[in-house]
Write a protein that holds these residues in place. Structure first.
Motif, PDB file in Angstrom:
ATOM      1  N   ALA A  98      -8.090  -2.650  -8.001  1.00 15.40           N
ATOM      2  CA  ALA A  98      -6.767  -2.377  -7.431  1.00 15.40           C
ATOM      3  C   ALA A  98      -6.325  -0.961  -7.784  1.00 15.40           C
ATOM      4  O   ALA A  98      -6.420  -0.552  -8.944  1.00 15.40           O
ATOM      5  CB  ALA A  98      -5.752  -3.387  -7.938  1.00 15.40           C
TER       6      ALA A  98
ATOM      7  N   TRP B 121      -0.321  -1.834  -7.596  1.00 11.06           N
ATOM      8  CA  TRP B 121       0.103  -3.226  -7.706  1.00 11.06           C
ATOM      9  C   TRP B 121       1.592  -3.271  -8.023  1.00 11.06           C
ATOM     10  O   TRP B 121       2.160  -2.370  -8.628  1.00 11.06           O
ATOM     11  CB  TRP B 121      -0.684  -3.951  -8.795  1.00 11.06           C
TER      12      TRP B 121
ATOM     13  N   TRP C  28       2.659 -11.167  -6.596  1.00 12.86           N
ATOM     14  CA  TRP C  28       1.944  -9.931  -6.898  1.00 12.86           C
ATOM     15  C   TRP C  28       1.315  -9.420  -5.601  1.00 12.86           C
ATOM     16  O   TRP C  28       0.662 -10.185  -4.889  1.00 12.86           O
ATOM     17  CB  TRP C  28       0.831 -10.180  -7.911  1.00 12.86           C
TER      18      TRP C  28
ATOM     19  N   LEU D 240      -1.270  -6.387  -4.298  1.00 16.25           N
ATOM     20  CA  LEU D 240      -2.204  -5.388  -4.821  1.00 16.25           C
ATOM     21  C   LEU D 240      -2.946  -4.701  -3.680  1.00 16.25           C
ATOM     22  O   LEU D 240      -3.381  -5.359  -2.718  1.00 16.25           O
ATOM     23  CB  LEU D 240      -3.216  -6.027  -5.764  1.00 16.25           C
TER      24      LEU D 240
END
Length: 250
Positions: A44, A47, A56, A58
């Protein structure tokens, strides 16, 4: 050649716990830790956690490839998290509601409830190829791992040795060693192999550390070791006095 122990009983399968206590070697994680233990980019590049702490999101790097040369995408990441949540391995994904690929390089991880420790799984869960693609995940994956990490499996002779080589498609810095051989030996056999000059690195317990072969040097590594104990509990019926303390005397 390294004699450091640590052969996994269930193979090199992140969905069953491989890599939870260190680097998964064959696979990559979404994030890594810096020297100050702060999260750093890995698969990632960006994020964020939503304000309600439930999602979340990412963004993945575009140059990540598995060791067979095929691209790693958000579909693979979503598959890994969803499958690991169902696998019942060491990865604690009980808070995960669903992982979804938003596009080729963006993935969403939606939680059932806020859990600040969920970030640990972004740092430790190795990403596997989704089952629907060529060379994808199967119940034999642990014996034939395919990942986007720095090394790829060459040969695993269970109970004896593991041979790995550089992953030619690894997106990160080229690993220093082109080829590594891990020997799975007991403590005494490890020390004997070290004295015979058969290994370059040997891991031994403190009790044997004073017996250093003349051609080797002792290196003391700082580490963190954790131990936990779970005690069984039973539900008491109403108006039932608690049992006597196990150490109580009359």
């Amino acid at each position: 050649m390294l004699a450091i122990g640590g052969e996994p009983e269930q193979g090199f399968d992140p969905l069953l716990g491989w890599g939870q206590y260190g680097n998964p070697l064959f696979q990559s994680t979404l994030l890594s830790r810096g020297k100050d233990l702060a999260p750093q980019p890995e698969l990632a590049t960006a994020w964020r956690l939503s304000e309600d702490r439930l999602t979340w999101t990412l963004t993945l790097r575009e140059d990540a490839r598995f060791a067979d040369g095929t691209p790693l995408s958000a579909d693979d990441v979503a598959y890994t998290f969803n499958a690991a949540a169902q696998a019942g391995g060491r990865a604690d994904l009980s808070a995960l509601a669903e992982a979804t690929a938003l596009d080729t390089h963006t993935v969403s991880l939606r939680l059932k409830a806020p859990r600040i420790t969920f970030i640990d799984q972004l740092l430790t869960l190795g990403i596997v190829p989704r089952a629907e693609r060529d060379n994808g995940y199967s119940d034999q994956y642990g014996r034939h791992p395919l990942g986007s990490g720095p090394y790829q499996l060459v040969e695993w002779q269970e109970g004896e040795q593991l041979i790995v080589e550089r992953n030619p498609y690894f997106y990160g810095p080229t690993p220093v060693f082109e080829r590594l051989v891990f020997l799975f030996t007991g403590e005494d056999a490890t020390l004997s192999a070290a004295h015979a000059g058969q290994v370059d690195i040997a891991s031994v317990p403190p009790a044997l550390a004073a017996n250093v072969p003349a051609h080797m040097q002792r290196v003391i590594m700082e580490s963190v070791d954790n131990r936990g104990i779970l005690f069984p509990c039973r539900r008491l019926m109403a108006n039932t006095p608690p049992p006597a303390h196990p150490l109580a005397t009359t």
